[in-house]
Design a protein around this motif. Structure first.
Motif, PDB file in Angstrom:
ATOM      1  N   LEU A  19       0.829  -1.202   0.000  1.00 51.77           N
ATOM      2  CA  LEU A  19       0.000   0.000   0.000  1.00 51.77           C
ATOM      3  C   LEU A  19       0.868   1.259   0.000  1.00 51.77           C
ATOM      4  N   PRO A  20       0.313   2.414  -0.325  1.00 50.55           N
ATOM      5  CA  PRO A  20       1.074   3.670  -0.214  1.00 50.55           C
ATOM      6  C   PRO A  20       1.535   3.891   1.227  1.00 50.55           C
ATOM      7  N   PRO A  21       2.525   4.763   1.425  1.00 48.44           N
ATOM      8  CA  PRO A  21       3.063   4.987   2.776  1.00 48.44           C
ATOM      9  C   PRO A  21       1.978   5.438   3.754  1.00 48.44           C
ATOM     10  N   ASP A  22       2.027   4.904   4.968  1.00 52.39           N
ATOM     11  CA  ASP A  22       1.119   5.357   6.015  1.00 52.39           C
ATOM     12  C   ASP A  22       1.673   6.637   6.640  1.00 52.39           C
ATOM     13  N   PRO A  23       1.034   7.223   7.636  1.00 51.93           N
ATOM     14  CA  PRO A  23       1.542   8.467   8.234  1.00 51.93           C
ATOM     15  C   PRO A  23       2.952   8.363   8.813  1.00 51.93           C
ATOM     16  N   SER A  63       1.462   0.273  11.469  1.00 51.80           N
ATOM     17  CA  SER A  63       2.752   0.588  12.090  1.00 51.80           C
ATOM     18  C   SER A  63       2.572   1.624  13.188  1.00 51.80           C
ATOM     19  N   ARG A  64       3.494   1.611  14.120  1.00 55.94           N
ATOM     20  CA  ARG A  64       3.627   2.722  15.072  1.00 55.94           C
ATOM     21  C   ARG A  64       5.105   2.888  15.392  1.00 55.94           C
ATOM     22  N   ILE A  65       5.489   4.113  15.690  1.00 60.71           N
ATOM     23  CA  ILE A  65       6.856   4.406  16.114  1.00 60.71           C
ATOM     24  C   ILE A  65       6.880   4.326  17.636  1.00 60.71           C
ATOM     25  N   VAL A  66       7.696   3.412  18.171  1.00 62.29           N
ATOM     26  CA  VAL A  66       7.719   3.213  19.620  1.00 62.29           C
ATOM     27  C   VAL A  66       8.839   3.993  20.298  1.00 62.29           C
ATOM     28  N   ALA A  67       9.842   4.428  19.538  1.00 64.34           N
ATOM     29  CA  ALA A  67      10.937   5.196  20.136  1.00 64.34           C
ATOM     30  C   ALA A  67      11.696   5.944  19.054  1.00 64.34           C
ATOM     31  N   CYS A  68      12.226   7.105  19.415  1.00 59.88           N
ATOM     32  CA  CYS A  68      13.090   7.897  18.538  1.00 59.88           C
ATOM     33  C   CYS A  68      14.349   8.257  19.305  1.00 59.88           C
ATOM     34  N   SER A  69      15.468   8.317  18.593  1.00 57.83           N
ATOM     35  CA  SER A  69      16.723   8.706  19.234  1.00 57.83           C
ATOM     36  C   SER A  69      16.581  10.062  19.916  1.00 57.83           C
ATOM     37  N   ASN A  70      17.138  10.169  21.108  1.00 55.53           N
ATOM     38  CA  ASN A  70      17.096  11.371  21.955  1.00 55.53           C
ATOM     39  C   ASN A  70      15.738  11.586  22.622  1.00 55.53           C
ATOM     40  N   GLN A  71      14.792  10.686  22.421  1.00 58.74           N
ATOM     41  CA  GLN A  71      13.498  10.781  23.092  1.00 58.74           C
ATOM     42  C   GLN A  71      13.618  10.229  24.509  1.00 58.74           C
TER      43      GLN A  71
END
Length: 390
Positions: free
Chosen positions: A48-52, A63-71
Motif C-alpha cells: 500500500l502507499p506509505p502510512d503516516p 505501524s507505530r513508532i515506539v521510540a526515537c533517538s534522543n526521546q
C-alpha cells in the motif's frame, strides 16, 4: 518496487529449489499455506502507499513508532544509531525489545523497551554502556542478549535484557570485527559472523555447561570455517590458535579458512544456520547435520533483484526468513521456498538502513529500527512496531 514480478522473484540456480541436491530436502522447512506469511503476500499485488509513519505495508498491517533517538522514555533517553535487536518474554505476559547502539568511541551500548501484556511501553532502560559500535548480536535460549562490537578489537558482551545483572564480556568468543551470533539450540554451539571484506565464519564450542545445560561462554574453543573445494560444499572446522588476536587477526590465523565478503546477520532454525554477506548480496545456509553450506539467495542472478544491501536477518516460527536491507529499497523482504517478497518498505529513509528485525515472543508483532531515520544522521534513529496477520 511497486509490484510483485514473479518471474524475477523466482529463485534461480543455487536458490531455494537447488538446496535439495545436497541436503536431501529444502533447507527451509515445509509449512502449511494457511500459516505462512508468503501466502498473504502473494495474494496481494503490491504494498500500500506509505502510512503516516512513512511505512508501506500489505493490507491489514499497521505501524507505530515506539521510540526515537534522543526521546526520553521513562528515565532512559533512547539511544542514537539503533541497530541489532531481539525480544524476550517476561513472566507477566509482556516482553522486552533490546536494541544496540552503533556509536564509536565507547559511546555505544544497548537499550531496552519493556512492554506490558497489553503491548504498552511500561519501562525503558540501559543494559550495556561504554562500548563501541554495538552492531548486531544474538538472542540466547537462556534469555540473554549477546551484543557484538564491530571494531578490530571488538568483543561480545552478554547482557541481561531485564537489567538485573551487569553485562559480562565473553572473551572466549574471540576478538575481531564482530557482527552477529546465533545459537544452535540442539548442539549448544554458537556461530559468529565477521564484518570484513575478507571475514570468516566462526563456531564456538564450550568445554563445560551449567546445571541447566547452558554452555560456559568463558571456557571453550573457537573454530573457523573452511569450505572445501570452493565456496559451496562440505565444511572443515579449524581451531583458532589465538582467539584474542594478540598478534595476528583471527581471520588470518588459519591459511585455509574461507573468506566471506562482509558477514552480517545470522539466524538458526531447525538444524540450519542462515547468514548474510553484504559485499556480494548473498544469503547462505549451513546444514549443521550434513556439515555442508550452500547459497540460498544471490542477487547477481537477477536482472532486477528485489533484495540488495542484505543485512540483519531473522525468521518466524514456520521458518520463513526476513532479511532487512541496508540501502537497497529500504525494505524487509521475506524469503520462502521459491519467492522473494517485500513485506514492508520505508519511504524517505534513503540515507539510513533497516536494522534489528525481531518478532514479539508470540509472533504477533515485528520490531525494527531505521538507524538514521529520515535525517540520515545517527541521532535521527526511529524504532518501529508492525502489527498484523503474521
Amino acid at each position: 518496487m511497486n509490484t510483485f514480478n514473479t518471474d524475477r522473484r523466482t529463485l534461480l540456480q543455487y536458490g531455494f529449489l537447488s538446496l535439495g541436491a545436497f541436503a536431501g530436502n529444502a533447507l527451509l522447512p515445509a509449512f502449511g499455506n494457511a500459516a505462512a506469511l508468503h501466502s498473504l503476500l502473494t495474494s496481494q499485488r503490491e504494498l500500500l502507499p506509505p502510512d503516516p509513519n512513512g511505512v508501506r505495508l500489505p493490507a491489514g498491517f499497521t505501524s507505530r513508532i515506539v521510540a526515537c533517538s534522543n526521546q526520553k522514555i521513562f528515565d532512559y533517553t533512547w539511544h542514537a544509531a539503533p541497530d541489532g535487536g531481539a525480544t524476550f518474554a517476561a513472566e507477566d505476559g509482556g516482553w522486552i525489545y533490546v536494541s544496540n547502539s552503533e556509536l564509536d568511541h565507547q559511546t555505544g551500548g544497548v537499550g531496552a523497551l519493556r512492554f506490558n501484556a497489553a503491548g504498552d511501553i511500561a519501562d525503558a532502560y540501559s543494559i550495556l554502556q561504554h562500548t563501541s559500535r554495538n552492531c548486531a548480536g544474538g538472542h540466547t535460549p537462556w534469555q540473554t542478549w549477546l551484543s557484538c562490537e564491530e571494531t578490530d578489537n571488538g568483543r561480545v558482551w552478554e547482557c541481561d535484557p531485564f537489567g538485573r545483572n551487569a553485562a559480562q564480556v565473553r572473551n572466549a568468543l574471540g576478538v575481531f570485527r564482530h557482527e552477529a551470533v546465533a545459537v544452535d539450540t540442539q548442539n549448544m554451539q554458537l556461530y559468529l559472523t565477521e564484518d570484513q571484506t575478507d571475514g570468516c565464519l566462526y563456531r564456538y564450542t564450550a568445554h563445560s555447561f551449567d546445571h541447566a545445560g547452558h554452555p560456559n561462554l568463558d571456557d571453550g574453543f573457537l573454530e573457523v570455517a573452511e569450505v572445501i573445494k570452493g565456496r559451496i560444499g562440505s565444511v572443515r572446522w579449524h581451531i583458532l590458535p589465538d582467539p584474542l588476536a594478540t598478534k595476528v587477526p583471527t581471520r588470518r590465523q588459519v591459511p585455509h579458512s574461507t573468506q566471506f565478503d562482509g558477514g552480517e546477520g545470522i539466524w538458526y532454525h531447525q538444524g540450519v544456520i542462515y547468514f548474510t554477506t553484504k559485499g556480494d548480496n548473498r544469503v547462505w545456509a549451513y546444514d549443521v547435520r550434513q556439515n555442508r553450506i550452500a547459497v540460498l539467495y544471490n542477487a547477481s542472478l537477477y536482472l532486477s533483484p528485489v533484495l540488495t544491501g542484505v543485512d540483519n536477518i531473522t525468521g518466524n516460527a514456520v521458518g520463513e526468513l526476513l532479511v532487512a536491507e541496508d540501502g537497497g529499497d529500504m525494505q524487509i523482504v521475506v524469503l520462502t521456498h521459491n519467492k522473494v517478497l517485500p513485506l514492508l518498505q520505508l519511504v524517505g529513509h534513503d540515507r539510513s538502513e533497516i536494522a534489528g528485525p525481531a518478532f514479539s515472543p508470540d509472533g504477533s508483532r515485528l520490531y525494527f529500527s531505521s538507524q538514521r531515520g529520515t535525517s540520515g544522521k545517527a541521532n535521527g534513529g526511529m524504532t518501529f512496531e508492525i502489527t498484523g496477520p503474521f
